[in-house]
Design a protein around this motif. Structure first.
Motif, PDB file in Angstrom:
ATOM      1  N   ARG A 135       0.646  -1.247  -0.031  1.00 22.42           N
ATOM      2  CA  ARG A 135      -0.013  -0.018   0.064  1.00 22.42           C
ATOM      3  C   ARG A 135       0.772   1.254   0.092  1.00 22.42           C
ATOM      4  O   ARG A 135       0.201   2.272  -0.482  1.00 22.42           O
ATOM      5  CB  ARG A 135      -1.272   0.109   1.070  1.00 22.42           C
ATOM      6  N   LYS A 136       2.148   1.215   0.502  1.00 22.35           N
ATOM      7  CA  LYS A 136       2.893   2.456   0.735  1.00 22.35           C
ATOM      8  C   LYS A 136       3.890   2.412  -0.345  1.00 22.35           C
ATOM      9  O   LYS A 136       5.076   3.158  -0.323  1.00 22.35           O
ATOM     10  CB  LYS A 136       3.502   2.694   2.123  1.00 22.35           C
ATOM     11  N   ARG A 137       3.907   1.374  -1.274  1.00 21.58           N
ATOM     12  CA  ARG A 137       4.928   1.187  -2.092  1.00 21.58           C
ATOM     13  C   ARG A 137       5.108   2.072  -3.437  1.00 21.58           C
ATOM     14  O   ARG A 137       3.813   2.389  -3.988  1.00 21.58           O
ATOM     15  CB  ARG A 137       5.033  -0.098  -2.717  1.00 21.58           C
ATOM     16  N   PRO A 138       5.991   2.581  -3.936  1.00 21.44           N
ATOM     17  CA  PRO A 138       6.105   3.433  -5.409  1.00 21.44           C
ATOM     18  C   PRO A 138       5.524   2.362  -6.401  1.00 21.44           C
ATOM     19  O   PRO A 138       5.832   1.387  -6.434  1.00 21.44           O
ATOM     20  CB  PRO A 138       7.219   4.021  -5.616  1.00 21.44           C
ATOM     21  N   LEU A 139       4.761   3.024  -7.323  1.00 20.33           N
ATOM     22  CA  LEU A 139       4.113   2.170  -8.310  1.00 20.33           C
ATOM     23  C   LEU A 139       5.528   1.508  -9.158  1.00 20.33           C
ATOM     24  O   LEU A 139       5.467   0.483  -9.792  1.00 20.33           O
ATOM     25  CB  LEU A 139       3.268   2.779  -9.411  1.00 20.33           C
ATOM     26  N   SER A 140       6.631   2.466  -9.338  1.00 19.10           N
ATOM     27  CA  SER A 140       7.818   2.100 -10.160  1.00 19.10           C
ATOM     28  C   SER A 140       8.381   0.766  -9.494  1.00 19.10           C
ATOM     29  O   SER A 140       9.161   0.329 -10.247  1.00 19.10           O
ATOM     30  CB  SER A 140       8.507   3.384 -10.171  1.00 19.10           C
ATOM     31  N   THR A 141       8.042   0.604  -8.151  1.00 22.37           N
ATOM     32  CA  THR A 141       8.760  -0.713  -7.691  1.00 22.37           C
ATOM     33  C   THR A 141       8.040  -1.841  -7.757  1.00 22.37           C
ATOM     34  O   THR A 141       8.404  -3.200  -7.270  1.00 22.37           O
ATOM     35  CB  THR A 141       8.992  -0.443  -6.259  1.00 22.37           C
ATOM     36  N   LEU A 142       6.772  -1.808  -8.313  1.00 22.18           N
ATOM     37  CA  LEU A 142       5.810  -2.738  -8.236  1.00 22.18           C
ATOM     38  C   LEU A 142       6.302  -3.792  -9.532  1.00 22.18           C
ATOM     39  O   LEU A 142       6.805  -3.412 -10.404  1.00 22.18           O
ATOM     40  CB  LEU A 142       4.391  -2.742  -8.353  1.00 22.18           C
ATOM     41  N   SER A 143       5.766  -5.058  -9.321  1.00 18.59           N
ATOM     42  CA  SER A 143       5.858  -6.155 -10.658  1.00 18.59           C
ATOM     43  C   SER A 143       4.627  -5.666 -11.481  1.00 18.59           C
ATOM     44  O   SER A 143       3.747  -5.092 -11.119  1.00 18.59           O
ATOM     45  CB  SER A 143       5.672  -7.338 -10.221  1.00 18.59           C
ATOM     46  N   GLY A 144       4.781  -6.140 -12.783  1.00 20.26           N
ATOM     47  CA  GLY A 144       3.690  -5.835 -13.803  1.00 20.26           C
ATOM     48  C   GLY A 144       2.239  -6.415 -13.276  1.00 20.26           C
ATOM     49  O   GLY A 144       1.409  -5.444 -13.373  1.00 20.26           O
ATOM     50  N   GLY A 145       2.186  -7.623 -12.681  1.00 14.04           N
ATOM     51  CA  GLY A 145       0.716  -7.925 -12.305  1.00 14.04           C
ATOM     52  C   GLY A 145       0.081  -7.051 -11.075  1.00 14.04           C
ATOM     53  O   GLY A 145      -0.839  -6.492 -11.026  1.00 14.04           O
ATOM     54  N   GLU A 146       1.222  -6.516 -10.131  1.00 14.75           N
ATOM     55  CA  GLU A 146       0.847  -5.539  -8.998  1.00 14.75           C
ATOM     56  C   GLU A 146       0.430  -4.269  -9.653  1.00 14.75           C
ATOM     57  O   GLU A 146      -0.649  -3.945  -9.377  1.00 14.75           O
ATOM     58  CB  GLU A 146       2.164  -5.419  -8.286  1.00 14.75           C
ATOM     59  N   ARG A 147       0.996  -3.944 -10.723  1.00 15.57           N
ATOM     60  CA  ARG A 147       0.741  -2.661 -11.202  1.00 15.57           C
ATOM     61  C   ARG A 147      -0.650  -2.762 -11.798  1.00 15.57           C
ATOM     62  O   ARG A 147      -1.618  -1.880 -11.896  1.00 15.57           O
ATOM     63  CB  ARG A 147       1.681  -1.952 -12.137  1.00 15.57           C
ATOM     64  N   GLN A 148      -1.102  -3.876 -12.616  1.00 13.00           N
ATOM     65  CA  GLN A 148      -2.230  -3.833 -13.164  1.00 13.00           C
ATOM     66  C   GLN A 148      -3.227  -4.001 -12.294  1.00 13.00           C
ATOM     67  O   GLN A 148      -4.450  -3.638 -12.382  1.00 13.00           O
ATOM     68  CB  GLN A 148      -2.416  -5.245 -14.108  1.00 13.00           C
ATOM     69  N   ARG A 149      -2.959  -4.647 -11.050  1.00 14.35           N
ATOM     70  CA  ARG A 149      -4.006  -4.824  -9.991  1.00 14.35           C
ATOM     71  C   ARG A 149      -4.469  -3.526  -9.323  1.00 14.35           C
ATOM     72  O   ARG A 149      -5.484  -3.094  -8.858  1.00 14.35           O
ATOM     73  CB  ARG A 149      -3.510  -5.821  -8.743  1.00 14.35           C
TER      74      ARG A 149
END
Length: 540
Positions: A135-149
């Motif tokens: 929840r507090k992570r920058p979008l740029s650090t997420l995996s592709g699946g996490e970003r889509q979710r």
């Protein structure tokens, strides 16, 4: 929930309607897949559901589109955004802020929701989509699946009655795609959200859907329950094709459902692991030799001691989860990035000290987005520009022969960016192979392509392989790997986790295995043809 009556729509510069006399009803709580060839009208139909068509795109429209009783054509996307959540193919395209929690809350802030109510709503969305841990992570650090979710979370935060998704898994590795589809299914089953999802890749999606709609040339050709429609399509997923050949009934829509038929036939298959052997070859016997290559961004390792070989006439698939460094490796090969250590040899020559232009005379590099390579006014001129840039003399006959090989002769004078996705992909492919390189690098080459465009490209690549070209393919398309790749290299955490023959490696990485391999564990079968020709009547 959705009622469409005699909808016809033409884009501002369109010579033919993108949608023609479409009538359709979708009940509340349904999960509907929309499929069809490139240019059939899938994305246009989806954009009619929230008013982007015609309010954003312009053009001419007739007929009626009602969503939850709201007149979409009259009200437009601003009003409909409260009732329709829309998720685009690329999550980056719709992100506004760079923190997960803030991104999901953005739409709630815009409608003036109180902070207390907003915190509760964001917490609900995070829980529904299994995003509490980021929840507090920058979008740029997420995996592709996490970003889509996160994109889905932003779309449903206002509690719309309808969720519309346009190719939501096309950029994701198989495991990330599965996570996204499970999240969408939970929203549909547990919350009662109506879901309309457009896709080219039906494998892995069929078990979640109630209904399948097939479009061609802007018209609905098939519309019904998934088992009824899937057997009428030009090419169904492998498990469906095998089930039809074997006469399995009721028709299994997934590997899990098909396994029940295997069990009933008394077959539980197991295999011994064959340890792959990495061969050490001198550079002059390879199209590509990567030795102990390492690369990092801002002190963070991306690739670590990578070793890889591609021989003449061989297709090698480079696989792994989103973000493990696959594209970075391709960019190192062509000189767009400089490795921190290691060596790259192309056709027996080191790339060290050579310019990108010089390397690309020997290497064709097709990036993920073909539009990055298209600049000219006509298809023929695109090819001619490449020849001039490389200082290579090429006649009109040379160019026209290549266009014929790519199935583009009739489009030689067309404006490249007006073409379909599959046609643009072939034009871009032509620009990188007109110099007849010995090595071709392909980065997600079938992303967004329909079955026919994919089949056409595979035939072209198989011809070039027979002529001695080497292929290194970065892809999440496991069925492409099953049909084309001789060997597979699996990257994990920036390192080579496994390498060897495709049929020996993929069974041990089920997240990257095609449907037939997962259905028959231990048999090292990759395709429907393998399964049918390898089984005897007694075994079946």
């Amino acid at each position: 929930m959705i009622r469409i009556e005699h909808l016809t729509y033409t884009y501002p510069d369109g010579s033919q309607p993108a949608l023609q006399d479409v009538s359709l009803q979708i009940a509340a709580g349904e999960f509907v897949l929309v499929a069809g060839p490139s240019g059939s009208g899938k994305s246009t139909l989806l954009r009619c559901l929230n008013g982007l068509v015609p309010h954003f795109s312009g053009g001419q429209i007739s007929g009626h589109v009602l969503v939850g009783g709201k007149d979409v054509i009259a009200l437009g996307p601003t009003v409909l955004s409260r009732y329709v959540g829309f998720v685009f193919q690329s999550p980056e395209a719709q992100a506004v802020l760079d923190e997960v929690e803030a991104e999901i809350a953005f739409g709630l802030e815009n409608v003036g929701m109180s902070p207390e109510k907003m915190r509760k709503r964001v917490a609900e969305v995070l829980a529904l989509l299994n995003l509490e841990g980021v929840r507090k992570r920058p979008l740029s650090t997420l995996s592709g699946g996490e970003r889509q979710r996160v994109a889905i979370g932003s779309a449903i935060a206002l509690r719309p009655r309808l969720l519309v998704l346009d190719e939501p898994t096309s950029q994701l590795d198989p495991e990330a795609a599965r996570q996204v589809m499970q999240a969408v299914s939970r929203l549909n089953r547990q919350v009662g959200l109506t879901v309309v999802l457009a896709t080219h890749r039906l494998e892995g999606m069929l078990p979640y859907a109630d209904r399948l709609i097939w479009l061609e040339k802007g018209r609905i050709i098939h519309n019904g329950a998934v088992p009824d429609v899937i057997t009428k399509l030009p090419e169904a997923p492998p498990v469906i094709r095998l089930a039809q050949k074997k006469g399995w009934y009721p028709l299994p829509l997934s590997v899990a459902e098909a396994r029940q038929f295997i069990i009933e036939e008394g077959r539980r298959l197991r295999a011994k692991f064959v340890q792959p052997v990495t061969e050490k070859l001198p550079p002059h016997e390879t199209c590509l030799l990567v030795q102990n290559l390492s690369f990092g961004w801002n002190g963070r390792p991306v690739l670590r001691d990578v070793n890889l070989v591609v021989r003449p006439g061989e297709a090698v698939a480079l696989m792994g989860h989103n973000g493990v460094g696959k594209t970075t490796l391709l960019r190192c090969v062509v000189g767009l990035l400089s490795p921190q250590s290691g060596e790259v040899w192309v056709n027996g020559r080191s790339v060290n000290g050579r310019s990108v232009a010089e390397i690309c005379r020997d290497v064709g590099y097709l990036p993920q987005n073909p539009d990055d390579l298209l600049f000219a006014e006509t298809v023929r001129e695109e090819i001619a520009v490449t020849l001039r840039n490389h200082g290579v003399h090429g006649t009109i006959e040379t160019i026209d022969n290549l266009l014929a090989e790519l199935g583009l002769s009739e489009l030689a004078d067309a404006y490249p960016r007006d073409l379909s996705v599959g046609q643009r992909q072939r034009v871009a492919l032509g620009t990188v192979v007109v110099t007849r390189p010995g090595l071709l690098l392909l980065d997600e080459p079938t992303r967004g392509l329909d079955t026919e465009a994919r089949r056409r490209l595979i035939a072209i690549w198989q011809k070039w392989l027979a002529e001695g070209m080497g292929l290194l393919i970065v892809t999440h398309d496991v069925e492409l790997v099953a049909r084309l790749a001789h060997r597979v290299v699996i990257l994990a955490d920036g390192q080579v986790a496994a390498t060897g023959k495709t049929a020996e490696i993929l069974p041990h990485f089920p997240q990257f295995a095609p449907q037939i391999t997962r259905l028959f564990p231990g048999q090292h079968w990759l395709t429907v043809a393998d399964a049918l020709t390898s089984q005897t009547d007694k075994e079946v």
